[in-house]
Design a protein around this motif. Structure first.
Motif, PDB file in Angstrom:
ATOM      1  N   LYS A  70     -25.013 -17.342  25.852  1.00 30.32           N
ATOM      2  CA  LYS A  70     -24.292 -16.103  25.566  1.00 30.32           C
ATOM      3  C   LYS A  70     -24.580 -15.044  26.633  1.00 30.32           C
ATOM      4  O   LYS A  70     -23.673 -14.330  27.080  1.00 30.32           O
ATOM      5  CB  LYS A  70     -24.675 -15.576  24.180  1.00 30.32           C
ATOM      6  CG  LYS A  70     -24.144 -16.392  23.010  1.00 30.32           C
ATOM      7  CD  LYS A  70     -24.597 -15.796  21.686  1.00 30.32           C
ATOM      8  CE  LYS A  70     -24.121 -16.626  20.489  1.00 30.32           C
ATOM      9  NZ  LYS A  70     -22.650 -16.682  20.407  1.00 30.32           N
ATOM     10  N   ALA A  71     -25.841 -14.931  27.048  1.00 30.85           N
ATOM     11  CA  ALA A  71     -26.201 -13.963  28.081  1.00 30.85           C
ATOM     12  C   ALA A  71     -25.551 -14.325  29.413  1.00 30.85           C
ATOM     13  O   ALA A  71     -25.095 -13.444  30.165  1.00 30.85           O
ATOM     14  CB  ALA A  71     -27.716 -13.890  28.227  1.00 30.85           C
ATOM     15  N   THR A  72     -25.482 -15.619  29.712  1.00 32.05           N
ATOM     16  CA  THR A  72     -24.838 -16.081  30.952  1.00 32.05           C
ATOM     17  C   THR A  72     -23.374 -15.677  30.992  1.00 32.05           C
ATOM     18  O   THR A  72     -22.870 -15.235  32.033  1.00 32.05           O
ATOM     19  CB  THR A  72     -24.972 -17.611  31.072  1.00 32.05           C
ATOM     20  OG1 THR A  72     -26.356 -17.940  31.187  1.00 32.05           O
ATOM     21  CG2 THR A  72     -24.213 -18.151  32.270  1.00 32.05           C
ATOM     22  N   ALA A  73     -22.692 -15.820  29.873  1.00 36.42           N
ATOM     23  CA  ALA A  73     -21.273 -15.464  29.824  1.00 36.42           C
ATOM     24  C   ALA A  73     -21.080 -13.988  30.151  1.00 36.42           C
ATOM     25  O   ALA A  73     -20.152 -13.615  30.890  1.00 36.42           O
ATOM     26  CB  ALA A  73     -20.699 -15.789  28.446  1.00 36.42           C
ATOM     27  N   VAL A  74     -21.960 -13.134  29.643  1.00 38.75           N
ATOM     28  CA  VAL A  74     -21.853 -11.701  29.924  1.00 38.75           C
ATOM     29  C   VAL A  74     -22.135 -11.417  31.398  1.00 38.75           C
ATOM     30  O   VAL A  74     -21.391 -10.685  32.062  1.00 38.75           O
ATOM     31  CB  VAL A  74     -22.822 -10.900  29.026  1.00 38.75           C
ATOM     32  CG1 VAL A  74     -22.785  -9.416  29.402  1.00 38.75           C
ATOM     33  CG2 VAL A  74     -22.479 -11.085  27.556  1.00 38.75           C
TER      34      VAL A  74
END
Length: 320
Positions: free
Chosen positions: A225-229
């Protein structure tokens, strides 16, 4: 000793012709397998292999549970447009079982290496009758492994490991004389769309290389999820690479006026040409502040977001 072909020396059409001929001579009238992750290295070697072997190269995407959100469908779609069929192989349970309880970075890499090459690919090769695996090892992978900086999962012969003895098949590495800038040039010449040949690097151990400490499906989902942001918000920086890292220790935070022991995400963003040296990108502070707030909003449990400002060396682009 591998002789480097620099970008300045590289004649892409001659390089492609030589490697296509070499792959054909090595494989003969047999078949080969290649693993496609969607990164520029594996994408370039996929098109090289299909130019050389046509339908005698079987391309697979290993769904290991460690990739970005929706990666398998996106990559298969890209290559469908290029006339290449990609078989998605489900292997999530095998990889998470192999990683269970392991926190040491090199032990993680070894667990992934053995699961990928011995278990998953060993099975695929045996079922298909192939005797060769085509893969996108590049010179930087070799350098970092030999120097002891970090064991890259796709390096064997330079460590005295014979893949034929260890796994039951030979490995062909047509990109081994190139670094990332040269691979991008070859990928472009082969006809890869710009969204693929300009794609930022992604580690072979995937998101497990961005989880410090134990790897679990839940911790992978957090860093996913952090990577997507991070990729959405830093995609217009022009940086060589940008990524999110999940730290091991919980840190003290506050939520709703009370103490909250939460998660820490480290953001890294790099300016580099070939990954041998790199400098942190000078991202505007307002952008970093907005990025931090978006990560906290989008990723449950995060109370701290930091930005790495140490150059490579002594830092490395990936955390582990």
């Amino acid at each position: 000793m591998i002789k480097e072909i620099t970008l300045q020396e590289l004649d892409t059409e001659r390089f492609i012709a030589e490697k296509v001929r070499g792959i054909r001579e090595t494989v003969g009238d047999g078949i080969a397998i290649n693993a496609l992750s969607g990164g520029v290295d594996s994408s370039t070697v996929t098109l090289l292999g299909h130019r050389a072997l046509g339908n005698r190269l079987r391309t697979v995407f290993i769904e290991n549970g460690l990739m970005r959100e929706g990666e398998a469908a996106q990559v298969a779609g890209w290559f469908r447009e290029l006339g290449v069929t990609v078989d998605v192989v489900e292997a999530r349970d095998e990889f998470f079982a192999a990683l269970a309880g392991i926190a040491d970075p090199e032990e993680k890499r070894e667990a992934i290496t053995q699961t990928f090459y011995r278990d998953v690919f060993g099975r695929i090769v045996k079922e298909s009758g192939a005797r060769y695996l085509l893969q996108g090892t590049i010179l930087t992978d070799i350098d970092e492994t030999i120097a002891g900086i970090k064991r890259q999962h796709n390096v064997f012969e330079q460590l005295g490991i014979d893949p034929q003895d260890a796994f039951g098949y030979r490995i062909i590495e047509p990109l081994i004389e190139l670094r990332k800038d040269g691979v991008r040039a070859v990928g472009k010449a082969l006809g890869l769309p710009s969204e693929v040949f300009t794609r930022i690097p992604f580690p072979g151990p995937a998101l497990s290389a961005r989880v410090i400490g134990a790897v679990t499906p839940e911790r992978i989902e957090t860093v996913r999820k952090a990577t997507a942001v991070v990729e959405r918000m830093l995609g217009n920086t022009g940086a060589f690479q940008y990524l999110a890292i999940l730290h091991e220790d919980r840190v003290t935070g506050m939520r709703d006026g009370k103490r909250d022991f939460g998660l820490q995400i480290e953001v890294r963003c790099w300016d580099s040409v070939d990954a041998r040296v790199a400098e942190p990108t000078q991202v505007p502070f307002d952008t970093l502040k907005t990025l931090a707030l978006e990560i906290i909003r989008a990723v449950p449990g995060v109370v701290s977001v930091t930005y790495n400002i140490a150059p490579k060396p002594p830092s490395t682009i990936e955390a582990i």
